[in-house]
Scaffold this motif. Sequence first.
Motif, PDB file in Angstrom:
ATOM      1  N   GLY A  18     -16.489  -4.276  15.609  1.00  0.00           N
ATOM      2  CA  GLY A  18     -17.611  -3.350  15.754  1.00  0.00           C
ATOM      3  C   GLY A  18     -17.351  -1.985  15.132  1.00  0.00           C
ATOM      4  N   MET A  19     -16.098  -1.679  14.876  1.00  0.00           N
ATOM      5  CA  MET A  19     -15.769  -0.405  14.234  1.00  0.00           C
ATOM      6  C   MET A  19     -16.229  -0.389  12.775  1.00  0.00           C
ATOM      7  SD  MET A  19     -12.050   0.406  15.890  1.00  0.00           S
ATOM      8  CE  MET A  19     -11.897   2.002  15.109  1.00  0.00           C
ATOM      9  N   GLY A  20     -16.455  -1.570  12.204  1.00  0.00           N
ATOM     10  CA  GLY A  20     -16.978  -1.656  10.836  1.00  0.00           C
ATOM     11  C   GLY A  20     -16.035  -1.122   9.775  1.00  0.00           C
ATOM     12  N   ILE A  21     -14.753  -1.288   9.972  1.00  0.00           N
ATOM     13  CA  ILE A  21     -13.765  -0.789   9.015  1.00  0.00           C
ATOM     14  C   ILE A  21     -13.840  -1.609   7.733  1.00  0.00           C
ATOM     15  CG2 ILE A  21     -11.294  -0.518   8.587  1.00  0.00           C
ATOM     16  CD1 ILE A  21     -11.023   0.026  11.621  1.00  0.00           C
ATOM     17  N   VAL A  22     -13.987  -0.898   6.613  1.00  0.00           N
ATOM     18  CA  VAL A  22     -14.120  -1.557   5.322  1.00  0.00           C
ATOM     19  C   VAL A  22     -13.062  -1.075   4.340  1.00  0.00           C
ATOM     20  CG1 VAL A  22     -15.668  -1.941   3.364  1.00  0.00           C
ATOM     21  CG2 VAL A  22     -16.594  -1.878   5.682  1.00  0.00           C
ATOM     22  N   THR A  23     -12.779   0.204   4.348  1.00  0.00           N
ATOM     23  CA  THR A  23     -11.883   0.760   3.339  1.00  0.00           C
ATOM     24  C   THR A  23     -10.466   0.955   3.877  1.00  0.00           C
ATOM     25  OG1 THR A  23     -12.275   3.080   3.910  1.00  0.00           O
ATOM     26  CG2 THR A  23     -13.824   2.037   2.353  1.00  0.00           C
ATOM     27  N   ARG A  24      -9.542   1.133   2.955  1.00  0.00           N
ATOM     28  CA  ARG A  24      -8.153   1.399   3.310  1.00  0.00           C
ATOM     29  C   ARG A  24      -8.057   2.671   4.152  1.00  0.00           C
ATOM     30  NH1 ARG A  24      -3.678   4.073   2.741  1.00  0.00           N
ATOM     31  NH2 ARG A  24      -1.713   3.062   2.215  1.00  0.00           N
ATOM     32  N   GLU A  25      -8.781   3.709   3.760  1.00  0.00           N
ATOM     33  CA  GLU A  25      -8.747   4.987   4.456  1.00  0.00           C
ATOM     34  C   GLU A  25      -9.264   4.855   5.884  1.00  0.00           C
ATOM     35  OE1 GLU A  25     -10.044   4.537   1.323  1.00  0.00           O
ATOM     36  OE2 GLU A  25      -8.228   5.308   0.373  1.00  0.00           O
ATOM     37  N   GLU A  26     -10.323   4.082   6.075  1.00  0.00           N
ATOM     38  CA  GLU A  26     -10.851   3.876   7.425  1.00  0.00           C
ATOM     39  C   GLU A  26      -9.826   3.168   8.306  1.00  0.00           C
ATOM     40  OE1 GLU A  26     -15.627   3.478   6.364  1.00  0.00           O
ATOM     41  OE2 GLU A  26     -14.377   1.672   6.460  1.00  0.00           O
ATOM     42  N   LEU A  27      -9.148   2.165   7.750  1.00  0.00           N
ATOM     43  CA  LEU A  27      -8.123   1.457   8.522  1.00  0.00           C
ATOM     44  C   LEU A  27      -6.949   2.380   8.827  1.00  0.00           C
ATOM     45  CD1 LEU A  27      -7.087  -1.112   9.856  1.00  0.00           C
ATOM     46  CD2 LEU A  27      -6.105  -1.764   7.647  1.00  0.00           C
ATOM     47  N   ALA A  28      -6.493   3.134   7.825  1.00  0.00           N
ATOM     48  CA  ALA A  28      -5.377   4.063   8.038  1.00  0.00           C
ATOM     49  C   ALA A  28      -5.725   5.084   9.122  1.00  0.00           C
ATOM     50  CB  ALA A  28      -5.013   4.751   6.724  1.00  0.00           C
ATOM     51  N   ASN A  29      -6.938   5.586   9.109  1.00  0.00           N
ATOM     52  CA  ASN A  29      -7.370   6.545  10.135  1.00  0.00           C
ATOM     53  C   ASN A  29      -7.425   5.903  11.516  1.00  0.00           C
ATOM     54  OD1 ASN A  29      -7.586   8.718   8.400  1.00  0.00           O
ATOM     55  ND2 ASN A  29      -9.748   8.348   7.956  1.00  0.00           N
ATOM     56  N   ALA A  30      -7.913   4.683  11.578  1.00  0.00           N
ATOM     57  CA  ALA A  30      -8.014   3.992  12.867  1.00  0.00           C
ATOM     58  C   ALA A  30      -6.639   3.718  13.469  1.00  0.00           C
ATOM     59  CB  ALA A  30      -8.791   2.681  12.705  1.00  0.00           C
ATOM     60  N   LEU A  31      -5.646   3.494  12.612  1.00  0.00           N
ATOM     61  CA  LEU A  31      -4.294   3.170  13.079  1.00  0.00           C
ATOM     62  C   LEU A  31      -3.373   4.383  13.148  1.00  0.00           C
ATOM     63  CD1 LEU A  31      -3.673  -0.141  11.092  1.00  0.00           C
ATOM     64  CD2 LEU A  31      -4.266   0.107  13.515  1.00  0.00           C
ATOM     65  N   GLY A  33      -2.719   7.157  15.026  1.00  0.00           N
ATOM     66  CA  GLY A  33      -1.944   7.439  16.233  1.00  0.00           C
ATOM     67  C   GLY A  33      -1.121   6.253  16.691  1.00  0.00           C
ATOM     68  N   TYR A  34      -1.633   5.080  16.474  1.00  0.00           N
ATOM     69  CA  TYR A  34      -0.953   3.850  16.908  1.00  0.00           C
ATOM     70  C   TYR A  34       0.369   3.634  16.180  1.00  0.00           C
ATOM     71  CZ  TYR A  34       0.106  -1.098  17.134  1.00  0.00           C
ATOM     72  OH  TYR A  34       0.753  -2.298  17.276  1.00  0.00           O
ATOM     73  N   PHE A  38       3.739   2.882  18.196  1.00  0.00           N
ATOM     74  CA  PHE A  38       4.314   1.540  18.105  1.00  0.00           C
ATOM     75  C   PHE A  38       5.762   1.616  17.628  1.00  0.00           C
ATOM     76  CE2 PHE A  38       5.454  -2.206  15.649  1.00  0.00           C
ATOM     77  CZ  PHE A  38       5.215  -3.208  16.580  1.00  0.00           C
ATOM     78  N   ALA A  39       6.015   2.385  16.581  1.00  0.00           N
ATOM     79  CA  ALA A  39       7.372   2.510  16.041  1.00  0.00           C
ATOM     80  C   ALA A  39       8.307   3.141  17.065  1.00  0.00           C
ATOM     81  CB  ALA A  39       7.360   3.326  14.751  1.00  0.00           C
ATOM     82  N   TYR A  40       7.820   4.142  17.780  1.00  0.00           N
ATOM     83  CA  TYR A  40       8.650   4.788  18.799  1.00  0.00           C
ATOM     84  C   TYR A  40       9.042   3.796  19.890  1.00  0.00           C
ATOM     85  CZ  TYR A  40       9.767   7.121  23.117  1.00  0.00           C
ATOM     86  OH  TYR A  40      10.365   7.453  24.304  1.00  0.00           O
ATOM     87  N   THR A  55      10.688   9.923  15.802  1.00  0.00           N
ATOM     88  CA  THR A  55       9.870   8.893  15.149  1.00  0.00           C
ATOM     89  C   THR A  55       8.774   9.529  14.312  1.00  0.00           C
ATOM     90  OG1 THR A  55      10.296   7.481  17.060  1.00  0.00           O
ATOM     91  CG2 THR A  55       8.540   6.791  15.560  1.00  0.00           C
ATOM     92  N   ARG A  56       8.085  10.491  14.890  1.00  0.00           N
ATOM     93  CA  ARG A  56       7.014  11.176  14.157  1.00  0.00           C
ATOM     94  C   ARG A  56       7.565  11.867  12.920  1.00  0.00           C
ATOM     95  NH1 ARG A  56       4.747  15.474  17.466  1.00  0.00           N
ATOM     96  NH2 ARG A  56       6.221  16.735  16.317  1.00  0.00           N
ATOM     97  N   ASP A  57       8.773  12.460  13.040  1.00  0.00           N
ATOM     98  CA  ASP A  57       9.381  13.121  11.883  1.00  0.00           C
ATOM     99  C   ASP A  57       9.635  12.140  10.744  1.00  0.00           C
ATOM    100  OD1 ASP A  57       9.326  15.574  13.141  1.00  0.00           O
ATOM    101  OD2 ASP A  57      11.466  15.570  13.657  1.00  0.00           O
ATOM    102  N   VAL A  58      10.090  10.943  11.065  1.00  0.00           N
ATOM    103  CA  VAL A  58      10.311   9.931  10.024  1.00  0.00           C
ATOM    104  C   VAL A  58       8.986   9.593   9.347  1.00  0.00           C
ATOM    105  CG1 VAL A  58      10.971   7.533   9.567  1.00  0.00           C
ATOM    106  CG2 VAL A  58      12.391   8.948  11.067  1.00  0.00           C
ATOM    107  N   PHE A  59       7.927   9.412  10.133  1.00  0.00           N
ATOM    108  CA  PHE A  59       6.627   9.058   9.560  1.00  0.00           C
ATOM    109  C   PHE A  59       6.023  10.200   8.745  1.00  0.00           C
ATOM    110  CE2 PHE A  59       6.772   5.286  12.041  1.00  0.00           C
ATOM    111  CZ  PHE A  59       5.816   4.437  11.508  1.00  0.00           C
TER     112      PHE A  59
END
Length: 156
Positions: A18-31, A33-34, A38-40, A55-59
């Motif tokens: 239902g989020m209607g994600i289509v583009t790479r940027e939309e997916l990157a934005n949706a993920l 914070g996750y 997740f990595a932490y 963890t955040r510093d590495v990212f």
Amino acid sequence: MRGIIEDAYKGIVSWWQGMGIVTREELANALDGYRVRFAYHSGNIENPELTYHDTRDVFEDGRVRGFTGDPRTLFEIQNLKACHELVVDAFAKRQPLDEEMLLETHRTLTQGTYDERRWRAGERPGTYKVHDYVVGAGDVGATPKEVRAEVLVQRL
């Protein structure tokens, strides 16, 4: 219980679609914070000295300051960051989640993390295991001969 889990799964899939994600940027934005959370949590399982800020510093910066834990953890976090980019790029290219993608994901996640014993035993990032490993005494998993067939049966 199975019905409850299946219903919850269907609800999550429906919400995500239902989020209607289509583009790479939309997916990157949706993920966004996750990916760090997740990595932490993944790294903190084996290295409780790891902090969310490390963890955040590495990212965000590709480095950490004052880290005193196992350096392997930093490789793993960097690999999770690289894998996130791999998956987001694959989405943008509409790359199928097939065996090739699975093995590329495994290679990305495990690059530089195999200890000498596993390397001498023939284990390599991006390949199916060649020996039988268990995490705990009660754990059960597929034997090396069964792994590929088990993965392919699941139809990724």
